[in-house]
Design a protein around this motif. Structure first.
Motif, mmCIF file in Angstrom:
data_model
loop_
_atom_site.group_PDB
_atom_site.id
_atom_site.type_symbol
_atom_site.label_atom_id
_atom_site.label_comp_id
_atom_site.label_asym_id
_atom_site.label_seq_id
_atom_site.Cartn_x
_atom_site.Cartn_y
_atom_site.Cartn_z
ATOM 1 N N PRO A 61 68.710 28.026 120.675
ATOM 2 C CA PRO A 61 69.787 27.619 121.589
ATOM 3 C C PRO A 61 69.657 28.305 122.951
ATOM 4 C CG PRO A 61 70.671 27.996 119.404
ATOM 5 C CD PRO A 61 69.243 28.464 119.368
ATOM 6 N N PHE A 62 69.672 27.509 124.014
ATOM 7 C CA PHE A 62 69.340 28.044 125.338
ATOM 8 C C PHE A 62 70.368 29.039 125.845
ATOM 9 C CE2 PHE A 62 72.401 25.220 127.251
ATOM 10 C CZ PHE A 62 72.656 25.743 128.505
ATOM 11 N N ARG A 63 71.667 28.789 125.612
ATOM 12 C CA ARG A 63 72.683 29.679 126.172
ATOM 13 C C ARG A 63 72.575 31.085 125.595
ATOM 14 N NH1 ARG A 63 77.034 29.057 129.247
ATOM 15 N NH2 ARG A 63 76.845 26.786 129.148
ATOM 16 N N LYS A 64 72.389 31.176 124.265
ATOM 17 C CA LYS A 64 72.320 32.486 123.612
ATOM 18 C C LYS A 64 71.129 33.291 124.106
ATOM 19 C CE LYS A 64 73.105 35.700 120.481
ATOM 20 N NZ LYS A 64 74.308 36.524 120.409
ATOM 21 N N ILE A 65 69.948 32.660 124.160
ATOM 22 C CA ILE A 65 68.768 33.416 124.559
ATOM 23 C C ILE A 65 68.811 33.772 126.038
ATOM 24 C CG2 ILE A 65 67.325 31.380 124.990
ATOM 25 C CD1 ILE A 65 66.243 34.792 123.502
ATOM 26 N N CYS A 66 69.338 32.867 126.869
ATOM 27 C CA CYS A 66 69.433 33.175 128.295
ATOM 28 C C CYS A 66 70.362 34.359 128.544
ATOM 29 C CB CYS A 66 69.936 31.960 129.071
ATOM 30 S SG CYS A 66 68.709 30.652 129.273
ATOM 31 N N GLU A 67 71.519 34.315 127.915
ATOM 32 C CA GLU A 67 72.471 35.409 128.122
ATOM 33 C C GLU A 67 71.948 36.717 127.555
ATOM 34 O OE1 GLU A 67 76.562 32.712 128.316
ATOM 35 O OE2 GLU A 67 76.077 33.816 126.469
ATOM 36 N N LEU A 69 68.924 37.616 127.600
ATOM 37 C CA LEU A 69 67.941 38.084 128.576
ATOM 38 C C LEU A 69 68.580 38.432 129.919
ATOM 39 C CD1 LEU A 69 65.108 35.520 127.807
ATOM 40 C CD2 LEU A 69 64.975 37.992 127.459
ATOM 41 N N GLY A 70 69.893 38.293 130.011
ATOM 42 C CA GLY A 70 70.601 38.657 131.234
ATOM 43 C C GLY A 70 70.626 37.582 132.291
ATOM 44 N N ALA A 71 70.421 36.323 131.887
ATOM 45 C CA ALA A 71 70.412 35.218 132.846
ATOM 46 C C ALA A 71 71.730 34.447 132.788
ATOM 47 C CB ALA A 71 69.244 34.277 132.556
ATOM 48 N N GLU A 72 72.140 33.886 133.922
ATOM 49 C CA GLU A 72 73.275 32.964 133.952
ATOM 50 C C GLU A 72 72.784 31.571 133.577
ATOM 51 O OE1 GLU A 72 75.752 33.125 137.462
ATOM 52 O OE2 GLU A 72 74.891 35.088 137.961
ATOM 53 N N VAL A 73 73.645 30.777 132.961
ATOM 54 C CA VAL A 73 73.216 29.459 132.487
ATOM 55 C C VAL A 73 74.213 28.380 132.916
ATOM 56 C CG1 VAL A 73 72.000 30.413 130.506
ATOM 57 C CG2 VAL A 73 74.391 29.769 130.263
ATOM 58 N N GLU A 74 73.686 27.167 133.102
ATOM 59 C CA GLU A 74 74.530 26.007 133.384
ATOM 60 C C GLU A 74 73.911 24.779 132.738
ATOM 61 O OE1 GLU A 74 75.847 25.397 137.364
ATOM 62 O OE2 GLU A 74 76.229 27.530 137.711
ATOM 63 N N TRP A 75 74.774 23.802 132.414
ATOM 64 C CA TRP A 75 74.365 22.570 131.750
ATOM 65 C C TRP A 75 74.910 21.386 132.522
ATOM 66 C CZ3 TRP A 75 71.687 19.710 128.498
ATOM 67 C CH2 TRP A 75 72.246 18.536 127.940
ATOM 68 N N ASP A 76 74.029 20.442 132.828
ATOM 69 C CA ASP A 76 74.428 19.218 133.507
ATOM 70 C C ASP A 76 74.416 18.102 132.477
ATOM 71 O OD1 ASP A 76 74.616 16.840 134.941
ATOM 72 O OD2 ASP A 76 73.639 17.714 136.692
ATOM 73 N N GLU A 77 75.609 17.655 132.083
ATOM 74 C CA GLU A 77 75.743 16.636 131.047
ATOM 75 C C GLU A 77 75.123 15.313 131.485
ATOM 76 O OE1 GLU A 77 76.512 14.864 127.542
ATOM 77 O OE2 GLU A 77 76.932 16.970 127.972
ATOM 78 N N GLU A 78 75.300 14.957 132.759
ATOM 79 C CA GLU A 78 74.819 13.669 133.241
ATOM 80 C C GLU A 78 73.291 13.556 133.151
ATOM 81 O OE1 GLU A 78 76.053 12.797 137.171
ATOM 82 O OE2 GLU A 78 74.761 11.045 137.376
ATOM 83 N N THR A 79 72.609 14.618 133.554
ATOM 84 C CA THR A 79 71.141 14.580 133.555
ATOM 85 C C THR A 79 70.538 15.225 132.314
ATOM 86 O OG1 THR A 79 71.003 16.685 134.737
ATOM 87 C CG2 THR A 79 71.100 14.662 136.064
ATOM 88 N N ARG A 80 71.378 15.806 131.478
ATOM 89 C CA ARG A 80 70.941 16.525 130.274
ATOM 90 C C ARG A 80 69.887 17.571 130.649
ATOM 91 N NH1 ARG A 80 70.481 13.735 124.711
ATOM 92 N NH2 ARG A 80 68.385 13.171 125.388
ATOM 93 N N THR A 81 70.256 18.379 131.634
ATOM 94 C CA THR A 81 69.368 19.407 132.166
ATOM 95 C C THR A 81 70.043 20.774 132.060
ATOM 96 O OG1 THR A 81 68.409 17.841 133.719
ATOM 97 C CG2 THR A 81 68.071 20.166 134.201
ATOM 98 N N VAL A 82 69.261 21.774 131.660
ATOM 99 C CA VAL A 82 69.769 23.143 131.607
ATOM 100 C C VAL A 82 69.132 23.950 132.729
ATOM 101 C CG1 VAL A 82 70.234 23.104 129.134
ATOM 102 C CG2 VAL A 82 67.998 23.867 129.933
ATOM 103 N N ALA A 83 69.890 24.886 133.239
ATOM 104 C CA ALA A 83 69.396 25.759 134.307
ATOM 105 C C ALA A 83 69.698 27.198 133.946
ATOM 106 C CB ALA A 83 70.040 25.397 135.632
#
Length: 477
Positions: A61-67, A69-83
């Motif tokens: 899961p991207f949110r758990k691993i990003c956080e 590692l100390g990274a901020e995360v965002e999800w764009d539902e329309e494009t189904r893209t994670v940042a």
């Protein structure tokens, strides 16, 4: 869309490009991998959706691993893209796309992000390495190990206990140590210091002066270890102010005459009734040695919050009047087959100690051995045949009896059974490189002073390599 304060036009351009790269990505079946573990700097990460394996790559899961590692995360539902955003780095991944972007630079992925149980799963290795972490896969343990530790290894105190048949190991690895504690002294029946006890293999060895000389030439402290595990002899030595003073004078004189840098006290039979006398002895010895410019360290039997096996040892007072203490975190219950130094139990031991002694004064003792039990009896066993004359060797047992060792998931120790030529079933438990690595990382995570090795003569090259993966030795100036 993303609310991060970076160029909207750049992100918009990246998203448009990601849309046009591939209109369709075939979905490949994933292998369920609920037994996969993910360790970040030695700490196990838990996920609400278990890691999976696709195309030989672990997805989490991207949110758990990003956080983590100390990274901020965002999800764009329309494009189904994670940042993911950390420092000056922006990483974009799109579900179903095998191209990711690191600060606008396209990077090909071995496998694309997917949606599983309403969670976006992304390639673990790609993201971790993109943020500068090192990633290793242990196939035997089905464990991903992520390290964010700096390339410049931290320095920790590494002490080796020197006992019988330790010389060759000492010579091979003196450059990898900070100190050596020489178990060459004990007490006689009157509680006086002696340097020879044949029954317990304690003696000052021939050529001992070369050990002291070699240690100092390599920036390694040498500690004079005074050992006693006989309650009667300890009582003789500690029961009165006069007997304590006499022993202190003997120890301090020997340390000065032989050129030791400090003294390590390993008294393993202090009773509850002798606690105050032992405290007084340590206080006075500490003052005497400090006046001579020498250190005092203690090798202590261990405790946990749930079990105090040794009420004679007052950690708070002893920690105050010692330069450091060594936790002898092994031999939990050697009369019974089972893990004697599991990482789960060792953490309890360390937690008990750090609640009473400053972490920077605590050295974690590690036993480089194990036991072979049969019919209520046990023999000491080490990994490789190194010519030591009074041990068993796991490699020999494997060749002779087809002993197969595997990692116990709870303790991290190696475990196996074999049947000897008499039809007797043996059970073996011993340290593993995995457990050594976990304990080294525990030292870093909890801010401990370092580690102590019981003992020289038992170690293997892989043991030293595992330590070196985590830290380097502090050296004397």
């Amino acid at each position: 869309m993303f609310k991060r304060a970076i160029s909207n036009r750049i992100i918009a351009g990246l998203l448009a490009l990601m849309f046009t790269i591939s209109m369709f990505v075939p979905f490949k079946p994933c292998d369920a991998a609920s037994d996969i573990k993910v360790l970040l700097d030695g700490v196990s990460l838990s996920f609400d959706v278990p890691p999976i394996i696709e195309n030989g790559r672990t997805l989490v899961p991207f949110r758990k691993i990003c956080e983590a590692l100390g990274a901020e995360v965002e999800w764009d539902e329309e494009t189904r893209t994670v940042a993911a955003f950390k420092d000056n780095k922006t990483i974009l991944l799109k579900v179903g796309e095998d191209t990711a972007y690191i600060n606008q630079t396209p990077t090909k992925l071995d496998t694309a992000p997917i949606i599983k149980n309403d969670r976006t799963l992304i390639p673990l290795r790609f993201l971790s390495e993109a943020f500068g972490a090192a990633v290793n896969w242990d196939n035997g343990l089905r464990t991903v190990k992520i390290s964010t530790l700096p390339e410049e290894k931290p320095s920790k105190y590494i002490m080796g206990y020197y006992y019988s048949q330790s010389y060759e190991d000492f010579l091979k690895n003196v450059d990898k140590m900070s100190a050596v504690a020489a178990k060459w002294y004990t007490l006689d029946e009157n509680g006086s210091l002696i340097n020879k006890d044949t029954l317990r293999y304690i003696n000052v060895p021939e050529g001992y002066d070369s050990v002291i000389k070699t240690a100092k030439e390599n920036g390694v402290e040498i500690q004079m270890l005074v050992f006693e595990n006989n309650a009667t002899r300890l009582n003789k030595a500690l029961s009165t102010p006069e007997s304590r003073t006499a022993l202190i004078d003997q120890i301090s004189k020997m340390a000065t005459d032989e050129g030791f840098d400090g003294v390590n006290i390993d008294f393993e039979a202090v009773t509850a009734s002798g606690k105050d006398q032992f405290n007084e002895f340590i206080k006075s010895l500490y003052a005497k040695l400090k006046a001579q410019g020498k250190s005092l360290s203690l090798s202590l039997p261990v405790k946990t919050e749930s079990v105090d096996w040794r009420p004679g040892y007052d950690y708070t007072t002893l920690g105050k009047y010692a330069d450091f203490v060594v936790l002898m975190a092994y031999d939990k219950s050697p009369s019974v087959p089972g893990p004697q130094s599991g990482i789960d139990w060792v953490e309890e031991v360390v937690n008990y100690a750090t609640a009473r002694i400053p972490a920077e004064k605590i050295v974690l003792g590690i036993g480089c051995y194990g036991y072979d039990w049969v019919n209520g009896k046990r023999s000491s066993v080490i990994a490789k045949n190194n010519g030591t004359t009074y041990l068993e060797f796991a490699d020999d047992l494997s060749e002779k009896y087809n002993l197969t060792m595997s990692i116990d998931q709870t303790s991290g120790l190696l475990n196996g059974k074999y049947t000897d030529e008499n039809g007797q079933i043996h059970e073996v438990w011993m340290e593993s490189d995995y457990s050594i690595d976990a304990k080294a990382k525990m030292v870093l995570q909890k801010g401990l002073k370092g580690i102590a090795i019981w003992r020289l003569g038992y170690t293997t090259p892989s043991f030293w390599d595992t330590l070196a993966d985590n830290f380097k030795p502090v050296k004397m100036n």
